[in-house]
Motif scaffolding. Sequence first.
Motif, PDB file in Angstrom:
ATOM      1  N   ARG A  55      -0.413   1.180   5.879  1.00 19.65           N
ATOM      2  CA  ARG A  55       0.564   0.122   6.188  1.00 19.65           C
ATOM      3  C   ARG A  55       0.691  -0.056   7.699  1.00 19.65           C
ATOM      4  NH1 ARG A  55       3.527   2.790   2.255  1.00 19.65           N
ATOM      5  NH2 ARG A  55       5.114   3.445   3.755  1.00 19.65           N
ATOM      6  N   ASP A  91       0.857  -1.186   0.000  1.00 15.96           N
ATOM      7  CA  ASP A  91       0.000   0.000   0.000  1.00 15.96           C
ATOM      8  C   ASP A  91       0.891   1.232   0.000  1.00 15.96           C
ATOM      9  OD1 ASP A  91      -1.946   2.111   0.828  1.00 15.96           O
ATOM     10  OD2 ASP A  91      -3.250   0.379   1.167  1.00 15.96           O
ATOM     11  N   ASP A  92       0.537   2.235  -0.813  1.00 14.45           N
ATOM     12  CA  ASP A  92       1.357   3.446  -0.867  1.00 14.45           C
ATOM     13  C   ASP A  92       1.108   4.381   0.314  1.00 14.45           C
ATOM     14  OD1 ASP A  92      -1.197   3.742  -2.177  1.00 14.45           O
ATOM     15  OD2 ASP A  92      -0.558   5.710  -2.871  1.00 14.45           O
ATOM     16  N   SER A  93       0.094   4.125   1.113  1.00 12.86           N
ATOM     17  CA  SER A  93      -0.209   4.960   2.273  1.00 12.86           C
ATOM     18  C   SER A  93       0.515   4.433   3.515  1.00 12.86           C
ATOM     19  CB  SER A  93      -1.721   4.968   2.533  1.00 12.86           C
ATOM     20  OG  SER A  93      -1.996   5.417   3.842  1.00 12.86           O
ATOM     21  N   ALA A  94       1.401   5.257   4.085  1.00  9.74           N
ATOM     22  CA  ALA A  94       2.135   4.853   5.286  1.00  9.74           C
ATOM     23  C   ALA A  94       1.179   4.576   6.444  1.00  9.74           C
ATOM     24  CB  ALA A  94       3.143   5.936   5.674  1.00  9.74           C
ATOM     25  N   SER A 121       8.089  -2.221  -5.589  1.00  9.75           N
ATOM     26  CA  SER A 121       8.767  -2.632  -4.348  1.00  9.75           C
ATOM     27  C   SER A 121       8.334  -4.031  -3.943  1.00  9.75           C
ATOM     28  CB  SER A 121       8.450  -1.654  -3.215  1.00  9.75           C
ATOM     29  OG  SER A 121       8.931  -0.367  -3.517  1.00  9.75           O
ATOM     30  N   MET A 170      -1.892   2.696  -6.729  1.00  7.41           N
ATOM     31  CA  MET A 170      -0.552   2.986  -6.233  1.00  7.41           C
ATOM     32  C   MET A 170       0.300   3.509  -7.376  1.00  7.41           C
ATOM     33  SD  MET A 170       0.210  -0.413  -3.917  1.00  7.41           S
ATOM     34  CE  MET A 170      -0.143  -1.546  -5.262  1.00  7.41           C
ATOM     35  N   GLN A 216       6.253  -5.343   4.483  1.00  8.92           N
ATOM     36  CA  GLN A 216       5.501  -4.304   3.788  1.00  8.92           C
ATOM     37  C   GLN A 216       6.250  -3.755   2.584  1.00  8.92           C
ATOM     38  OE1 GLN A 216       4.699  -1.670   7.235  1.00  8.92           O
ATOM     39  NE2 GLN A 216       2.626  -2.486   7.120  1.00  8.92           N
ATOM     40  N   ASP A 221       5.680  -0.405  -0.480  1.00  5.85           N
ATOM     41  CA  ASP A 221       4.881   0.806  -0.695  1.00  5.85           C
ATOM     42  C   ASP A 221       4.293   0.929  -2.100  1.00  5.85           C
ATOM     43  OD1 ASP A 221       7.210   1.404  -2.042  1.00  5.85           O
ATOM     44  OD2 ASP A 221       7.723   3.142  -0.802  1.00  5.85           O
ATOM     45  N   ASP A 222       4.592  -0.029  -2.984  1.00  4.76           N
ATOM     46  CA  ASP A 222       3.936  -0.071  -4.295  1.00  4.76           C
ATOM     47  C   ASP A 222       4.260  -1.407  -4.951  1.00  4.76           C
ATOM     48  OD1 ASP A 222       6.483   0.083  -5.508  1.00  4.76           O
ATOM     49  OD2 ASP A 222       6.293   2.210  -5.959  1.00  4.76           O
TER      50      ASP A 222
END
Length: 123
Positions: A17, A11-14, A39, A58, A33, A35-36
């Motif tokens: 995550r 997930d691109d949202s910290a 990754s 994302m 985890q 972030d996209d």
Amino acid sequence: MSKSTRILTVDDSASMRALLNHALSTNGFDVSQADDGVSALEWLAVNEVDVVITDINMPRLDGFGLIEQVRGGTRHRDRPILVLTTESSDEKKARARAAGATGWIVKPFDTEKLVAAVRRVAH
């Protein structure tokens, strides 16, 4: 004691995550985890996982592309992939299913339902 189920959340949202990490790790899961999608693919190239949970929207590589690439490879082709997203349209769900998604969960998620879904698909 049995080994814990390994989950990769993408997930691109910290903040999302962090919520996922808390919800899953407090229920005994081993959480990694990304972030996209790019990754996530880099991580999956060198790590083992039991379940992937991915967002759809994302940067660099979205959830649809991630699912298609995982399904098109050999290493993790049969891993369960749960989509966790704010999207709820039938068209997006059908596209995710066609790409190879195992299940669909709408944000904001209910921890008990998320944990139940992960346990259901992680055999």
